[in-house]
Design an enzyme around this catalytic site. Structure first.
Site, PDB file in Angstrom:
ATOM      1  N   TYR A 230      42.199  11.853  63.265  1.00  0.00           N
ATOM      2  CA  TYR A 230      43.620  12.189  63.406  1.00  0.00           C
ATOM      3  C   TYR A 230      44.122  12.789  62.101  1.00  0.00           C
ATOM      4  CZ  TYR A 230      48.243  11.703  65.571  1.00  0.00           C
ATOM      5  OH  TYR A 230      49.462  11.956  66.150  1.00  0.00           O
TER       6      TYR A 230
ATOM      7  N   SER B 109      44.057  16.865  60.044  1.00  0.00           N
ATOM      8  CA  SER B 109      44.644  18.183  60.238  1.00  0.00           C
ATOM      9  C   SER B 109      44.507  18.662  61.684  1.00  0.00           C
ATOM     10  CB  SER B 109      43.974  19.162  59.263  1.00  0.00           C
ATOM     11  OG  SER B 109      44.409  20.470  59.500  1.00  0.00           O
TER      12      SER B 109
ATOM     13  N   ARG C 146      39.280   4.353  63.121  1.00  0.00           N
ATOM     14  CA  ARG C 146      38.897   3.065  62.539  1.00  0.00           C
ATOM     15  C   ARG C 146      40.162   2.271  62.217  1.00  0.00           C
ATOM     16  NH1 ARG C 146      36.094   5.565  57.063  1.00  0.00           N
ATOM     17  NH2 ARG C 146      37.830   6.946  56.670  1.00  0.00           N
TER      18      ARG C 146
ATOM     19  N   MET D  25      31.055  16.176  57.457  1.00  0.00           N
ATOM     20  CA  MET D  25      30.009  15.357  56.845  1.00  0.00           C
ATOM     21  C   MET D  25      29.949  13.938  57.397  1.00  0.00           C
ATOM     22  SD  MET D  25      28.178  17.154  54.858  1.00  0.00           S
ATOM     23  CE  MET D  25      28.466  18.700  55.636  1.00  0.00           C
TER      24      MET D  25
ATOM     25  N   GLN E  31      30.330  13.358  60.743  1.00  0.00           N
ATOM     26  CA  GLN E  31      30.108  13.449  62.197  1.00  0.00           C
ATOM     27  C   GLN E  31      28.754  12.881  62.634  1.00  0.00           C
ATOM     28  OE1 GLN E  31      31.155  17.479  63.381  1.00  0.00           O
ATOM     29  NE2 GLN E  31      33.289  17.182  62.794  1.00  0.00           N
TER      30      GLN E  31
ATOM     31  N   HIS F  67      34.186  23.006  64.835  1.00  0.00           N
ATOM     32  CA  HIS F  67      33.398  23.791  63.885  1.00  0.00           C
ATOM     33  C   HIS F  67      31.938  23.437  64.173  1.00  0.00           C
ATOM     34  CE1 HIS F  67      31.965  25.774  60.359  1.00  0.00           C
ATOM     35  NE2 HIS F  67      31.929  24.725  59.565  1.00  0.00           N
TER      36      HIS F  67
ATOM     37  N   GLU G 128      53.918  36.526  39.781  1.00  0.00           N
ATOM     38  CA  GLU G 128      53.254  37.774  40.136  1.00  0.00           C
ATOM     39  C   GLU G 128      51.992  37.559  40.975  1.00  0.00           C
ATOM     40  OE1 GLU G 128      54.698  40.691  39.606  1.00  0.00           O
ATOM     41  OE2 GLU G 128      53.060  41.357  40.900  1.00  0.00           O
TER      42      GLU G 128
ATOM     43  N   SER H  87      55.855  49.453  48.081  1.00  0.00           N
ATOM     44  CA  SER H  87      56.264  50.766  47.554  1.00  0.00           C
ATOM     45  C   SER H  87      55.078  51.725  47.508  1.00  0.00           C
ATOM     46  CB  SER H  87      56.813  50.591  46.139  1.00  0.00           C
ATOM     47  OG  SER H  87      55.752  50.248  45.254  1.00  0.00           O
TER      48      SER H  87
HETATM   49  P1  NDP Z   1      40.353  15.791  58.307  1.00  0.00           P
HETATM   50  O1  NDP Z   1      39.735  15.683  56.977  1.00  0.00           O
HETATM   51  O2  NDP Z   1      41.806  16.093  58.369  1.00  0.00           O
HETATM   52  O3  NDP Z   1      40.009  14.466  59.152  1.00  0.00           O
HETATM   53  C1  NDP Z   1      40.570  13.260  58.795  1.00  0.00           C
HETATM   54  C2  NDP Z   1      40.342  12.283  59.934  1.00  0.00           C
HETATM   55  O4  NDP Z   1      38.977  11.862  59.967  1.00  0.00           O
HETATM   56  C3  NDP Z   1      41.180  11.041  59.739  1.00  0.00           C
HETATM   57  O5  NDP Z   1      41.667  10.629  61.002  1.00  0.00           O
HETATM   58  C4  NDP Z   1      40.186  10.046  59.191  1.00  0.00           C
HETATM   59  O6  NDP Z   1      40.507   8.736  59.534  1.00  0.00           O
HETATM   60  C5  NDP Z   1      38.927  10.441  59.930  1.00  0.00           C
HETATM   61  N1  NDP Z   1      37.742  10.006  59.208  1.00  0.00           N
HETATM   62  C6  NDP Z   1      37.393  10.329  57.933  1.00  0.00           C
HETATM   63  N2  NDP Z   1      36.244   9.733  57.583  1.00  0.00           N
HETATM   64  C7  NDP Z   1      35.855   9.001  58.666  1.00  0.00           C
HETATM   65  C8  NDP Z   1      34.769   8.145  58.939  1.00  0.00           C
HETATM   66  N3  NDP Z   1      33.804   7.931  58.010  1.00  0.00           N
HETATM   67  N4  NDP Z   1      34.689   7.551  60.155  1.00  0.00           N
HETATM   68  C9  NDP Z   1      35.648   7.765  61.086  1.00  0.00           C
HETATM   69  N5  NDP Z   1      36.714   8.566  60.893  1.00  0.00           N
HETATM   70  C10 NDP Z   1      36.821   9.170  59.694  1.00  0.00           C
HETATM   71  O7  NDP Z   1      39.495  16.830  59.169  1.00  0.00           O
HETATM   72  P2  NDP Z   1      39.924  18.318  59.615  1.00  0.00           P
HETATM   73  O8  NDP Z   1      40.967  18.231  60.672  1.00  0.00           O
HETATM   74  O9  NDP Z   1      40.129  19.157  58.401  1.00  0.00           O
HETATM   75  O10 NDP Z   1      38.555  18.809  60.268  1.00  0.00           O
HETATM   76  C11 NDP Z   1      38.109  18.295  61.520  1.00  0.00           C
HETATM   77  C12 NDP Z   1      37.134  19.274  62.124  1.00  0.00           C
HETATM   78  O11 NDP Z   1      37.818  20.496  62.432  1.00  0.00           O
HETATM   79  C13 NDP Z   1      35.986  19.668  61.194  1.00  0.00           C
HETATM   80  O12 NDP Z   1      34.846  19.878  61.992  1.00  0.00           O
HETATM   81  C14 NDP Z   1      36.462  20.978  60.593  1.00  0.00           C
HETATM   82  O13 NDP Z   1      35.408  21.818  60.164  1.00  0.00           O
HETATM   83  C15 NDP Z   1      37.178  21.587  61.787  1.00  0.00           C
HETATM   84  N6  NDP Z   1      38.209  22.561  61.469  1.00  0.00           N
HETATM   85  C16 NDP Z   1      39.179  22.266  60.555  1.00  0.00           C
HETATM   86  C17 NDP Z   1      40.195  23.151  60.291  1.00  0.00           C
HETATM   87  C18 NDP Z   1      41.339  22.737  59.415  1.00  0.00           C
HETATM   88  O14 NDP Z   1      42.370  23.372  59.521  1.00  0.00           O
HETATM   89  N7  NDP Z   1      41.265  21.736  58.557  1.00  0.00           N
HETATM   90  C19 NDP Z   1      40.228  24.478  60.921  1.00  0.00           C
HETATM   91  C20 NDP Z   1      39.250  24.648  61.967  1.00  0.00           C
HETATM   92  C21 NDP Z   1      38.258  23.726  62.197  1.00  0.00           C
HETATM   93  P3  NDP Z   1      41.062   7.641  58.463  1.00  0.00           P
HETATM   94  O15 NDP Z   1      42.552   7.814  58.384  1.00  0.00           O
HETATM   95  O16 NDP Z   1      40.666   6.355  59.061  1.00  0.00           O
HETATM   96  O17 NDP Z   1      40.387   7.951  57.147  1.00  0.00           O
END
Ligand code: NDP
Ligand code: MG
Length: 328
Positions: free
Chosen positions: A24, A26, A47, A83, A85, A106, A225, A250
């Site tokens: 949950y 980005s 979690r 990393m 997943q 991704h 700038e 311009s």
């Molecule tokens: P985030 O870094 O925002 O994800 C954070 C979430 O992952 C939190 O809910 C966190 O939970 C949970 N999390 C982190 N570590 C663990 C863990 N060890 N076990 C279980 N849950 C965990 O991810 P993004 O949204 O940036 O990226 C998600 C996917 O989307 C990736 O595959 C990325 O490549 C892809 N993507 C991302 C984009 C972006 O805009 N960022 C754009 C397009 C694709 P907690 O609060 O419990 O830590």
């Protein structure tokens, strides 16, 4: 090129189906809220100790531990950092229903074989070409961020149909969904963020700032700038390409752009881009990044601190502090 739109979507394949989203952050927040507003049954797998757990609850979502949340799901979408997943997949795989769909935003984990999905599962990709905040905002405004779709494994024969229904649910089909492969999505995405969007753009900004400051110009003027004004240019490019930018800058700026741009991004820069792409294609980048994670990310932390300690950050923070509307 194959581009799908709302007219190609058949929502019936997801009628009464549960969509479980792991993560949950980005993307996770944007996908979950958009799908819920589109009428889908969304369950969050998070979690219980983490910050996301209470955030998702506060937003009115059903929240369970990952291995409980995947039970009964037709789709399990992985929206945690790439990393983590592999370990997450391994911890929930025994609770995922036969014939369900694994989805990703991704291709990294699947393409570089971190996750090796069970053979009964469909495996697909819906990758929004924009950050999560924009995926949510555009949806709320009745628009959408364009997406890529790819199928890695089609056990049910419906993998594409299901992926397109998901893309529609997050608003992506409003803008168009382009067919690709896991290989093309992963390699172009990594190249884009390294060479152009994040790595290339920020290095260009910092080098421009240093050039001006070393030549004796005021850091504040240099900041406006090379960093502040970049937004104007990016907005023009985003809305109307090179043509719109040229229409609004311009003639002097356009002339300088055309004769000086190729002096900065020259044959050496292009050769470096090819090397970066080669490292992505032959797996060198992925191998090093996975190893860096396994070592506790010392180099990542060192380089990040170097970025955050750069003088442009101090000047920028002071100047942005005078524009409180930027904080929204
Ligand atoms: P985030 O870094 O925002 O994800 C954070 C979430 O992952 C939190 O809910 C966190 O939970 C949970 N999390 C982190 N570590 C663990 C863990 N060890 N076990 C279980 N849950 C965990 O991810 P993004 O949204 O940036 O990226 C998600 C996917 O989307 C990736 O595959 C990325 O490549 C892809 N993507 C991302 C984009 C972006 O805009 N960022 C754009 C397009 C694709 P907690 O609060 O419990 O830590
Ligand atoms: Mg990207």
């Amino acid at each position: 090129m194959q581009m799908y739109s709302e007219a190609d979507v058949d929502h019936s394949c997801l009628a009464d189906s549960q969509i479980t989203i792991l993560g949950y952050g980005s993307q996770g927040r944007a996908h979950a809220l958009n799908l819920k507003d589109s009428g889908f049954n969304v369950v969050m797998g998070l979690r219980s100790g983490g910050a996301s757990w209470s955030n998702a609850k506060a937003d009115g979502l059903t929240v369970l531990e990952p291995n409980e949340a995947v039970k009964g799901a037709k789709i399990v979408m992985f929206l945690t950092p790439d990393m983590v997943q592999k370990a997450l997949y391994e911890s929930v795989v025994d609770d995922i229903e036969q014939g369900a769909t694994l989805m990703f935003a991704h291709g990294f984990a699947v393409y570089y074989k971190q996750v090796q999905p069970r053979s009964d599962l469909d495996v697909s990709l819906i990758a929004p070409k924009g950050p999560g905040g924009l995926v949510r905002r555009q949806y709320e405004e009745g628009h959408g961020v364009p997406c890529l779709v790819a199928i890695h494994q089609d056990s049910s024969g419906d993998a594409l149909k299901i992926a397109l229904a998901y893309a529609s649910g997050i608003g992506g089909a409003r803008a168009g969904v382009i067919a690709t492969t896991f290989a093309e999505e992963t390699e172009t995405d990594l190249f884009g963020e390294q060479a152009v969007l994040c790595g290339g753009a920020t290095e260009l900004i910092v080098a421009g700032f240093e050039t001006l400051v070393e030549a004796g110009y005021q850091p504040e003027v240099a900041y406006y700038e090379v960093m502040h004004e970049l937004k104007l240019i990016v907005d023009l490019l985003h809305e109307g390409g090179l043509k719109k930018m040229h229409k609004f800058i311009s003639d002097t700026a356009a002339w300088g752009d055309m004769i000086s741009g190729p002096r900065v991004v020259d044959s050496a820069s292009r050769a470096a881009m090819k090397e970066i792409l080669n490292d992505i294609q032959d797996g060198t980048f992925a191998r090093n990044w996975v190893a860096e994670n396994e070592n506790g990310m010392p180099e990542f932390k060192r380089l990040m601190q170097e970025d955050l300690d750069h003088p442009i950050e101090k000047v920028g923070a002071d100047l942005r502090g005078r524009m409180d509307w930027l904080q929204d």
